[in-house]
Write a protein that holds these residues in place. Structure first.
Motif, short mmCIF file in Angstrom:
data_model
loop_
_atom_site.label_atom_id
_atom_site.label_comp_id
_atom_site.label_asym_id
_atom_site.label_seq_id
_atom_site.Cartn_x
_atom_site.Cartn_y
_atom_site.Cartn_z
N GLU A 182 -1.01 11.02 -4.04
CA GLU A 182 0.10 10.10 -3.76
C GLU A 182 0.59 10.25 -2.32
O GLU A 182 0.89 9.27 -1.66
N GLN A 183 0.67 11.49 -1.85
CA GLN A 183 1.11 11.72 -0.48
C GLN A 183 0.11 11.16 0.53
O GLN A 183 0.49 10.58 1.54
N ASP A 208 -0.63 4.14 3.91
CA ASP A 208 0.13 2.89 3.96
C ASP A 208 1.09 2.86 5.14
O ASP A 208 1.29 1.83 5.78
N ALA A 209 1.68 4.00 5.45
CA ALA A 209 2.64 4.05 6.56
C ALA A 209 1.94 3.90 7.90
O ALA A 209 2.52 3.37 8.85
N SER A 210 0.70 4.35 8.01
CA SER A 210 0.03 4.31 9.30
C SER A 210 -0.80 3.05 9.51
O SER A 210 -1.38 2.87 10.58
N ARG A 211 -0.86 2.18 8.54
CA ARG A 211 -1.63 0.94 8.69
C ARG A 211 -1.00 0.02 9.71
O ARG A 211 0.19 0.03 9.92
N HIS A 212 -1.84 -0.81 10.31
CA HIS A 212 -1.38 -1.79 11.29
C HIS A 212 -0.55 -2.85 10.59
O HIS A 212 -0.80 -3.19 9.44
N GLU A 213 0.42 -3.42 11.27
CA GLU A 213 1.33 -4.37 10.65
C GLU A 213 0.64 -5.64 10.18
O GLU A 213 1.05 -6.25 9.20
N SER A 214 -0.41 -6.06 10.86
CA SER A 214 -1.09 -7.29 10.44
C SER A 214 -1.81 -7.10 9.11
O SER A 214 -2.04 -8.06 8.38
#
Length: 75
Positions: free
Chosen positions: A31-32, A38-44
């Protein structure tokens, strides 16, 4: 190799061996890891946020054309 080169090579190899670091295992839970991904993915990739408009001309090109045209008008 003569003795001098052999000793030099031996020193270099021992120095490089001492610099090597072994990576530590990842102790995070699944989960971590997923949350970090998810937090480090690009905004697009997320798709729910608006895209930012980008100007057509680069910073270097803007400077080059502005200084070049100023020099031509002086003549």
């Amino acid at each position: 190799m003569d003795k001098r080169l052999a000793k030099r090579h031996k020193r270099q190899v021992s120095r490089e061996k001492s610099k090597v670091r072994l990576s530590e295992p990842d102790l995070r839970t699944e989960e971590q890891i997923a949350a970090a991904r998810d937090a480090s993915r690009h905004e697009s990739v997320r798709g729910n946020q608006p895209k930012v408009a980008v100007s057509g001309q680069g910073f270097r090109n803007a400077l080059a054309t502005s200084t070049g045209s100023a020099a031509k008008t002086g003549a």
